[in-house]
Design a protein around this motif. Structure first.
Motif, PDB file in Angstrom:
ATOM      1  N   SER A  29       0.844  -1.189   0.000  1.00 53.57           N
ATOM      2  CA  SER A  29       0.000   0.000   0.000  1.00 53.57           C
ATOM      3  C   SER A  29       0.881   1.242   0.000  1.00 53.57           C
ATOM      4  CB  SER A  29      -0.912   0.007   1.231  1.00 53.57           C
ATOM      5  OG  SER A  29      -1.859   1.057   1.162  1.00 53.57           O
ATOM      6  N   ASP A  30       0.355   2.326  -0.548  1.00 54.76           N
ATOM      7  CA  ASP A  30       1.010   3.633  -0.465  1.00 54.76           C
ATOM      8  C   ASP A  30       2.441   3.606  -1.012  1.00 54.76           C
ATOM      9  OD1 ASP A  30      -1.005   5.393   1.218  1.00 54.76           O
ATOM     10  OD2 ASP A  30      -0.993   3.396   2.099  1.00 54.76           O
ATOM     11  N   LEU A  31       2.534   3.274  -2.283  1.00 54.91           N
ATOM     12  CA  LEU A  31       3.830   3.268  -2.960  1.00 54.91           C
ATOM     13  C   LEU A  31       4.313   4.697  -3.236  1.00 54.91           C
ATOM     14  CD1 LEU A  31       6.099   1.694  -4.347  1.00 54.91           C
ATOM     15  CD2 LEU A  31       4.625   1.456  -6.359  1.00 54.91           C
ATOM     16  N   HIS A  32       3.401   5.584  -3.551  1.00 59.46           N
ATOM     17  CA  HIS A  32       3.689   7.020  -3.722  1.00 59.46           C
ATOM     18  C   HIS A  32       4.820   7.297  -4.713  1.00 59.46           C
ATOM     19  CE1 HIS A  32       0.929   8.822  -0.820  1.00 59.46           C
ATOM     20  NE2 HIS A  32       1.168   7.795  -0.025  1.00 59.46           N
ATOM     21  N   LEU A  33       4.828   6.588  -5.836  1.00 60.66           N
ATOM     22  CA  LEU A  33       5.798   6.893  -6.873  1.00 60.66           C
ATOM     23  C   LEU A  33       5.568   8.311  -7.399  1.00 60.66           C
ATOM     24  CD1 LEU A  33       5.888   3.591  -8.946  1.00 60.66           C
ATOM     25  CD2 LEU A  33       7.723   4.528  -7.541  1.00 60.66           C
ATOM     26  N   GLY A  34       6.628   9.022  -7.635  1.00 56.63           N
ATOM     27  CA  GLY A  34       6.524  10.382  -8.129  1.00 56.63           C
ATOM     28  C   GLY A  34       6.531  11.429  -7.040  1.00 56.63           C
ATOM     29  N   LYS A  35       6.523  11.011  -5.795  1.00 54.07           N
ATOM     30  CA  LYS A  35       6.496  11.982  -4.700  1.00 54.07           C
ATOM     31  C   LYS A  35       7.787  12.780  -4.644  1.00 54.07           C
ATOM     32  CE  LYS A  35       5.483  12.394   0.240  1.00 54.07           C
ATOM     33  NZ  LYS A  35       5.100  11.665   1.491  1.00 54.07           N
ATOM     34  N   ALA A  36       8.911  12.094  -4.800  1.00 54.85           N
ATOM     35  CA  ALA A  36      10.190  12.794  -4.745  1.00 54.85           C
ATOM     36  C   ALA A  36      10.307  13.801  -5.887  1.00 54.85           C
ATOM     37  CB  ALA A  36      11.340  11.792  -4.791  1.00 54.85           C
ATOM     38  N   ALA A  37       9.895  13.389  -7.095  1.00 52.74           N
ATOM     39  CA  ALA A  37       9.943  14.299  -8.241  1.00 52.74           C
ATOM     40  C   ALA A  37       8.997  15.476  -8.036  1.00 52.74           C
ATOM     41  CB  ALA A  37       9.584  13.546  -9.520  1.00 52.74           C
ATOM     42  N   HIS A  63      10.523 -11.382  -6.957  1.00 56.67           N
ATOM     43  CA  HIS A  63      11.364 -12.547  -7.250  1.00 56.67           C
ATOM     44  C   HIS A  63      11.277 -13.576  -6.118  1.00 56.67           C
ATOM     45  CE1 HIS A  63      13.116 -11.143 -10.944  1.00 56.67           C
ATOM     46  NE2 HIS A  63      13.548 -10.022 -10.400  1.00 56.67           N
ATOM     47  N   GLN A  64      11.164 -13.101  -4.890  1.00 56.73           N
ATOM     48  CA  GLN A  64      11.133 -13.996  -3.743  1.00 56.73           C
ATOM     49  C   GLN A  64       9.835 -14.803  -3.671  1.00 56.73           C
ATOM     50  OE1 GLN A  64      11.716 -12.007   0.012  1.00 56.73           O
ATOM     51  NE2 GLN A  64      11.017 -13.763   1.217  1.00 56.73           N
ATOM     52  N   TYR A  65       8.693 -14.124  -3.818  1.00 56.10           N
ATOM     53  CA  TYR A  65       7.405 -14.794  -3.614  1.00 56.10           C
ATOM     54  C   TYR A  65       6.793 -15.341  -4.896  1.00 56.10           C
ATOM     55  CZ  TYR A  65       7.476 -12.997   1.153  1.00 56.10           C
ATOM     56  OH  TYR A  65       7.825 -12.734   2.465  1.00 56.10           O
ATOM     57  N   GLN A  66       7.255 -14.880  -6.052  1.00 62.51           N
ATOM     58  CA  GLN A  66       6.733 -15.349  -7.336  1.00 62.51           C
ATOM     59  C   GLN A  66       5.200 -15.289  -7.392  1.00 62.51           C
ATOM     60  OE1 GLN A  66       8.783 -16.661 -10.133  1.00 62.51           O
ATOM     61  NE2 GLN A  66      10.196 -15.410  -8.925  1.00 62.51           N
ATOM     62  N   PRO A  67       4.599 -14.142  -7.099  1.00 65.52           N
ATOM     63  CA  PRO A  67       3.137 -14.057  -7.117  1.00 65.52           C
ATOM     64  C   PRO A  67       2.616 -14.034  -8.555  1.00 65.52           C
ATOM     65  CG  PRO A  67       4.040 -11.871  -6.804  1.00 65.52           C
ATOM     66  CD  PRO A  67       5.220 -12.828  -6.795  1.00 65.52           C
ATOM     67  N   THR A  68       1.357 -14.403  -8.717  1.00 67.82           N
ATOM     68  CA  THR A  68       0.702 -14.211 -10.015  1.00 67.82           C
ATOM     69  C   THR A  68       0.086 -12.821 -10.095  1.00 67.82           C
ATOM     70  OG1 THR A  68      -1.353 -15.193  -9.169  1.00 67.82           O
ATOM     71  CG2 THR A  68       0.196 -16.663 -10.283  1.00 67.82           C
ATOM     72  N   THR A  69      -0.137 -12.204  -8.906  1.00 71.15           N
ATOM     73  CA  THR A  69      -0.769 -10.884  -8.847  1.00 71.15           C
ATOM     74  C   THR A  69      -0.041  -9.992  -7.857  1.00 71.15           C
ATOM     75  OG1 THR A  69      -2.953 -11.837  -9.325  1.00 71.15           O
ATOM     76  CG2 THR A  69      -2.909  -9.627  -8.374  1.00 71.15           C
ATOM     77  N   LEU A  70       0.229  -8.754  -8.277  1.00 64.18           N
ATOM     78  CA  LEU A  70       0.679  -7.718  -7.363  1.00 64.18           C
ATOM     79  C   LEU A  70      -0.475  -6.747  -7.178  1.00 64.18           C
ATOM     80  CD1 LEU A  70       2.797  -6.050  -5.730  1.00 64.18           C
ATOM     81  CD2 LEU A  70       3.327  -4.864  -7.888  1.00 64.18           C
ATOM     82  N   LEU A  71      -0.907  -6.560  -5.940  1.00 64.16           N
ATOM     83  CA  LEU A  71      -1.985  -5.635  -5.637  1.00 64.16           C
ATOM     84  C   LEU A  71      -1.415  -4.429  -4.898  1.00 64.16           C
ATOM     85  CD1 LEU A  71      -5.546  -6.399  -4.425  1.00 64.16           C
ATOM     86  CD2 LEU A  71      -4.228  -4.640  -3.272  1.00 64.16           C
ATOM     87  N   ILE A  72      -1.657  -3.250  -5.438  1.00 64.70           N
ATOM     88  CA  ILE A  72      -1.242  -2.006  -4.795  1.00 64.70           C
ATOM     89  C   ILE A  72      -2.491  -1.369  -4.203  1.00 64.70           C
ATOM     90  CG2 ILE A  72      -0.127   0.232  -5.102  1.00 64.70           C
ATOM     91  CD1 ILE A  72       1.246  -1.118  -7.605  1.00 64.70           C
ATOM     92  N   ASN A  73      -2.528  -1.305  -2.889  1.00 68.84           N
ATOM     93  CA  ASN A  73      -3.759  -0.940  -2.187  1.00 68.84           C
ATOM     94  C   ASN A  73      -3.883   0.576  -1.990  1.00 68.84           C
ATOM     95  OD1 ASN A  73      -6.177  -1.784  -1.044  1.00 68.84           O
ATOM     96  ND2 ASN A  73      -5.341  -1.930   1.018  1.00 68.84           N
ATOM     97  N   PRO A 181       1.250  -1.061   6.323  1.00 68.73           N
ATOM     98  CA  PRO A 181       2.197   0.062   6.384  1.00 68.73           C
ATOM     99  C   PRO A 181       2.394   0.658   5.004  1.00 68.73           C
ATOM    100  CG  PRO A 181       3.377  -2.012   6.401  1.00 68.73           C
ATOM    101  CD  PRO A 181       1.918  -2.371   6.505  1.00 68.73           C
ATOM    102  N   ALA A 182       2.818   1.903   4.945  1.00 71.00           N
ATOM    103  CA  ALA A 182       3.191   2.500   3.662  1.00 71.00           C
ATOM    104  C   ALA A 182       4.433   1.798   3.131  1.00 71.00           C
ATOM    105  CB  ALA A 182       3.444   3.993   3.833  1.00 71.00           C
ATOM    106  N   PHE A 183       4.392   1.409   1.865  1.00 73.64           N
ATOM    107  CA  PHE A 183       5.546   0.728   1.284  1.00 73.64           C
ATOM    108  C   PHE A 183       6.707   1.695   1.071  1.00 73.64           C
ATOM    109  CE2 PHE A 183       8.130  -0.976  -2.169  1.00 73.64           C
ATOM    110  CZ  PHE A 183       8.372  -2.259  -1.701  1.00 73.64           C
ATOM    111  N   SER A 184       6.400   2.901   0.626  1.00 74.98           N
ATOM    112  CA  SER A 184       7.458   3.860   0.351  1.00 74.98           C
ATOM    113  C   SER A 184       8.177   4.270   1.628  1.00 74.98           C
ATOM    114  CB  SER A 184       6.883   5.108  -0.324  1.00 74.98           C
ATOM    115  OG  SER A 184       7.886   6.093  -0.476  1.00 74.98           O
ATOM    116  N   ALA A 185       9.490   4.377   1.525  1.00 76.02           N
ATOM    117  CA  ALA A 185      10.281   4.846   2.662  1.00 76.02           C
ATOM    118  C   ALA A 185      10.151   6.350   2.849  1.00 76.02           C
ATOM    119  CB  ALA A 185      11.751   4.476   2.458  1.00 76.02           C
TER     120      ALA A 185
END
Length: 211
Positions: A29-37, A63-73, A181-185
């Motif tokens: 959740s809360d990847l917030h890509l583009g926030k720094a830019a 790579h670790q979990y090899q999911p079929t789906t990535l969900l961004i909440n 938790p928010a994924f983004s650091a």
């Protein structure tokens, strides 16, 4: 850390993600890509390595979990279109065999065509599995399933042996809903105040610990 909610196993990863083995689904959740830019555009000296680091962490998880789906909440992109979305588009090509799902959050305001070009399937306001309802803000949840939300960037305050107050991001699991938790650091923390029988799992630099 492995836990069980509503009879289903959930793996809590210290990289601020959960994995549902039954669904082969990795959720953040809360990847917030583009926030720094976005902040750099406003004249603040924020390094562009932040989004690169977040995507690198996400690559390791895929790579670790090899999911079929990535969900961004929710809150995948922080603001208007910027260079970090272009960087994501290049990164996305490595994982064309994985279905990307976005449950829209309050910051997800890109044009429909952008999500389509990135091969991201949109769900609004929620996405449901057999046992769970993924939704960005639990306040808007109308499902009878157990809700898994994000939005508030939960954190917990604890004291170490030297009586120093430390703050960590955390996973929160209540009776009816949870908060990822928010994924983004590059995010702040909103401290939660759990009550019995709530469960809180702090995310330390080395592992997930139950409090």
């Amino acid at each position: 850390m492995k836990i069980e909610i509503r009879g289903e196993e959930i793996i809590l990863d210290k990289e601020r993600a959960i994995f549902l083995p039954n669904e082969k689904l990795l959720a953040i959740s809360d990847l917030h890509l583009g926030k720094a830019a976005h902040f750099r555009k406003a004249g603040l000296a924020v390094p562009n390595s932040i989004s690169q680091s977040d995507l690198s962490r996400l690559s390791v998880l895929l790579h670790q979990y090899q999911p079929t789906t990535l969900l961004i909440n929710g809150d995948m992109f922080h603001s208007d279109y910027n260079t970090e979305i272009d960087e994501f588009a290049k990164w996305r090509q490595e994982f064309n065999d994985i279905e990307f799902i976005l449950v829209k959050g309050n910051h997800d305001r890109q044009k429909k065509e952008i999500y389509e070009n990135l091969a991201i399937e949109i769900y609004e306001p929620n996405y449901e599995t057999n046992n769970f309802c993924f939704i960005h803000d639990v306040a808007h949840c109308k499902s009878e399933l157990y809700a898994i939300s994000g939005h508030i960037h939960p954190g917990i305050s604890i004291y170490n042996k030297a009586k120093q107050r430390l703050k960590f991001p955390c996973f929160y699991f209540g009776e009816d809903y949870s908060i990822l938790p928010a994924f983004s650091a590059f995010t702040g923390l909103q401290l939660v105040k759990p009550k019995m029988p709530d469960q809180v799992f702090a995310i330390t630099p080395s592992k997930v610990i139950k409090l």
